[in-house]
Design a protein around this motif. Structure first.
Motif, PDB file in Angstrom:
ATOM      1  N   ARG B   8       0.862  -1.178   0.000  1.00 31.99           N
ATOM      2  CA  ARG B   8       0.000   0.000   0.000  1.00 31.99           C
ATOM      3  C   ARG B   8       0.903   1.233   0.000  1.00 31.99           C
ATOM      4  N   LEU B   9       0.629   2.199  -0.859  1.00 29.40           N
ATOM      5  CA  LEU B   9       1.482   3.382  -0.942  1.00 29.40           C
ATOM      6  C   LEU B   9       0.940   4.484  -0.056  1.00 29.40           C
ATOM      7  N   ILE B  10       1.825   5.076   0.741  1.00 32.16           N
ATOM      8  CA  ILE B  10       1.396   6.199   1.579  1.00 32.16           C
ATOM      9  C   ILE B  10       2.208   7.429   1.204  1.00 32.16           C
ATOM     10  N   GLU B  11       1.618   8.623   1.423  1.00 32.49           N
ATOM     11  CA  GLU B  11       2.294   9.859   1.050  1.00 32.49           C
ATOM     12  C   GLU B  11       3.476  10.098   1.964  1.00 32.49           C
ATOM     13  N   ARG B  12       3.241  10.035   3.285  1.00 35.15           N
ATOM     14  CA  ARG B  12       4.350  10.144   4.225  1.00 35.15           C
ATOM     15  C   ARG B  12       4.014   9.470   5.533  1.00 35.15           C
ATOM     16  N   ALA B  13       5.057   9.083   6.250  1.00 35.09           N
ATOM     17  CA  ALA B  13       4.859   8.474   7.553  1.00 35.09           C
ATOM     18  C   ALA B  13       4.639   9.603   8.561  1.00 35.09           C
ATOM     19  N   PRO B  14       3.884   9.356   9.650  1.00 29.43           N
ATOM     20  CA  PRO B  14       3.698  10.412  10.640  1.00 29.43           C
ATOM     21  C   PRO B  14       5.026  10.703  11.334  1.00 29.43           C
ATOM     22  N   ASN B  15       5.261  11.952  11.751  1.00 34.13           N
ATOM     23  CA  ASN B  15       6.533  12.207  12.428  1.00 34.13           C
ATOM     24  C   ASN B  15       6.415  12.129  13.934  1.00 34.13           C
ATOM     25  N   PHE B  16       5.603  11.214  14.395  1.00 34.90           N
ATOM     26  CA  PHE B  16       5.559  10.878  15.814  1.00 34.90           C
ATOM     27  C   PHE B  16       5.258   9.393  15.881  1.00 34.90           C
ATOM     28  N   ASN B  17       5.477   8.785  17.067  1.00 40.66           N
ATOM     29  CA  ASN B  17       5.376   7.336  17.139  1.00 40.66           C
ATOM     30  C   ASN B  17       4.022   6.793  17.547  1.00 40.66           C
ATOM     31  N   GLY B  18       3.154   7.616  18.131  1.00 42.08           N
ATOM     32  CA  GLY B  18       1.846   7.089  18.521  1.00 42.08           C
ATOM     33  C   GLY B  18       1.199   7.921  19.596  1.00 42.08           C
ATOM     34  N   PHE B  19       0.301   7.317  20.360  1.00 45.34           N
ATOM     35  CA  PHE B  19      -0.440   8.026  21.408  1.00 45.34           C
ATOM     36  C   PHE B  19      -0.423   7.249  22.710  1.00 45.34           C
ATOM     37  N   LYS B  20      -0.423   8.015  23.820  1.00 51.59           N
ATOM     38  CA  LYS B  20      -0.494   7.372  25.137  1.00 51.59           C
ATOM     39  C   LYS B  20      -1.604   8.042  25.904  1.00 51.59           C
ATOM     40  N   PRO B  21      -2.480   7.265  26.563  1.00 56.16           N
ATOM     41  CA  PRO B  21      -3.517   7.914  27.366  1.00 56.16           C
ATOM     42  C   PRO B  21      -2.898   8.478  28.652  1.00 56.16           C
ATOM     43  N   PHE B  22      -3.462   9.577  29.167  1.00 49.25           N
ATOM     44  CA  PHE B  22      -2.940  10.080  30.448  1.00 49.25           C
ATOM     45  C   PHE B  22      -4.031   9.999  31.510  1.00 49.25           C
ATOM     46  N   GLY B  23      -3.641  10.038  32.775  1.00 53.52           N
ATOM     47  CA  GLY B  23      -4.607   9.933  33.877  1.00 53.52           C
ATOM     48  C   GLY B  23      -5.251   8.569  33.961  1.00 53.52           C
ATOM     49  N   VAL B  24      -4.505   7.519  33.615  1.00 54.61           N
ATOM     50  CA  VAL B  24      -5.091   6.169  33.619  1.00 54.61           C
ATOM     51  C   VAL B  24      -5.122   5.625  35.042  1.00 54.61           C
ATOM     52  N   GLN B  25      -6.301   5.094  35.473  1.00 54.66           N
ATOM     53  CA  GLN B  25      -6.433   4.604  36.846  1.00 54.66           C
ATOM     54  C   GLN B  25      -5.697   3.308  37.077  1.00 54.66           C
ATOM     55  N   ASN B  26      -6.048   2.269  36.310  1.00 54.31           N
ATOM     56  CA  ASN B  26      -5.333   0.994  36.484  1.00 54.31           C
ATOM     57  C   ASN B  26      -4.467   0.798  35.261  1.00 54.31           C
ATOM     58  N   GLU B  27      -3.220   1.188  35.384  1.00 51.16           N
ATOM     59  CA  GLU B  27      -2.391   1.162  34.184  1.00 51.16           C
ATOM     60  C   GLU B  27      -2.044  -0.253  33.764  1.00 51.16           C
ATOM     61  N   ILE B  87      -1.294   3.549  21.626  1.00 50.68           N
ATOM     62  CA  ILE B  87      -1.364   3.275  20.184  1.00 50.68           C
ATOM     63  C   ILE B  87       0.027   3.472  19.602  1.00 50.68           C
ATOM     64  N   CYS B  88       0.592   2.412  19.024  1.00 51.42           N
ATOM     65  CA  CYS B  88       1.900   2.513  18.359  1.00 51.42           C
ATOM     66  C   CYS B  88       1.653   2.512  16.873  1.00 51.42           C
ATOM     67  N   ILE B  89       2.145   3.547  16.196  1.00 49.47           N
ATOM     68  CA  ILE B  89       1.932   3.610  14.743  1.00 49.47           C
ATOM     69  C   ILE B  89       3.185   3.083  14.065  1.00 49.47           C
ATOM     70  N   GLU B  90       3.134   1.841  13.652  1.00 48.51           N
ATOM     71  CA  GLU B  90       4.304   1.256  12.999  1.00 48.51           C
ATOM     72  C   GLU B  90       3.908  -0.015  12.277  1.00 48.51           C
ATOM     73  N   GLY B  91       4.787  -0.470  11.411  1.00 42.95           N
ATOM     74  CA  GLY B  91       4.581  -1.750  10.764  1.00 42.95           C
ATOM     75  C   GLY B  91       3.523  -1.717   9.679  1.00 42.95           C
ATOM     76  N   GLY B  92       3.092  -2.891   9.287  1.00 44.64           N
ATOM     77  CA  GLY B  92       2.106  -3.008   8.228  1.00 44.64           C
ATOM     78  C   GLY B  92       2.777  -3.341   6.922  1.00 44.64           C
ATOM     79  N   HIS B  93       2.087  -3.056   5.850  1.00 46.65           N
ATOM     80  CA  HIS B  93       2.614  -3.433   4.549  1.00 46.65           C
ATOM     81  C   HIS B  93       2.601  -2.240   3.616  1.00 46.65           C
ATOM     82  N   ALA B  94       3.264  -1.173   4.046  1.00 45.08           N
ATOM     83  CA  ALA B  94       3.197   0.063   3.271  1.00 45.08           C
ATOM     84  C   ALA B  94       4.567   0.465   2.765  1.00 45.08           C
TER      85      ALA B  94
END
Lengths: 102, 132
Positions: B8-27, B87-94
């Motif tokens: 799959r062709l993508i225009e560009r990869a994001p320039n950050f690695n992903g997302f982390k929730p904050f204020g999580v009660q039971n991590e 959420i880790c943004i990596e891998g796949g078939h691009a």
């Protein structure tokens, strides 16, 4: 124009390295001043993101072109965004041969 | 072996690695792996508001493939939101949609800059071939 190349050793007769992010030595050549220099890549043994960090590191040297055997997907994306052209040699050329230097 | 996936062709990869929730009660530190093409599908369909047909043509895959990739992305993001996962943004078939050219004189392949004329960066020759 400034060319950077991933090398195997720090001489003009080094072959171009097949890897980019994991490469220890880069050669830099300035076509205007004809200056050649060799720099060590501090990010060559990172677990992840070696390519991205190496690419950012090279930006400090104001390069216009980068030569290596292969670039990872995030590195390609980074160079496209920074308007730096990537060059992949097809014939095991050395740094000197690719730049056509004496 | 299962049928190999078409790149799959993508225009560009994001320039950050992903997302982390904050204020999580039971991590629990669970992780969701969002593929690069799934990120791109969300970007094209939900952010740029393209049709899935348009996204398919940009990604160089069929329209049903975009639907599947997009659905997978939505499901993964929903799971991360409900389960407070990273959420880790990596891998796949691009692969990146780059224009690569070849100069037979210098024996090199090279990428070109958008908007710039296509010529060999080493010998300035215009006799170059585009690689598909």
């Amino acid at each position: 124009m400034i060319f950077a190349a991933a090398l195997i050793n720090n001489t003009l007769d080094s072959q171009i390295n097949n890897h980019f992010g994991r490469c220890r030595i880069f050669g830099i050549y300035n076509t205007e001043t004809k200056a050649v220099s060799f720099i060590e890549n501090p990010f060559y043994d990172l677990d992840e993101e070696a390519g991205c960090k190496t690419a950012e590191f090279l930006l400090q040297h104001k390069i216009n072109f980068i030569i290596a055997g292969r670039f990872g997907i995030k590195t390609v994306s980074f160079f496209q965004q920074e308007n730096i052209q990537m060059i992949i040699p097809e014939n095991n050329q050395t740094f000197r041969e690719i730049l056509k230097l004496k | 072996m299962a049928r190999t996936k078409k790149e799959r062709l993508i225009e560009r990869a994001p320039n950050f690695n992903g997302f982390k929730p904050f204020g999580v009660q039971n991590e629990t530190k669970t992780k969701v792996l969002l593929y690069l093409e799934e990120y791109e599908a969300i970007k094209m369909c939900d952010y740029l508001l393209l049709s899935q047909a348009e996204a398919a043509s940009r990604m160089n895959v069929s329209r049903p493939t975009v639907t599947r990739v997009y659905q997978s992305a939505r499901r993964k993001i929903a799971k991360a939101m409900v389960e407070a996962s990273i959420i880790c943004i990596e891998g796949g078939h691009a692969n990146i949609h780059t224009l690569w050219y070849k100069c037979p004189h210098c024996s090199i392949k090279f990428s070109i800059l958008p908007e710039a004329p296509a010529m060999c960066p080493l010998c300035n020759s215009l006799e170059i071939e585009k690689i598909d």
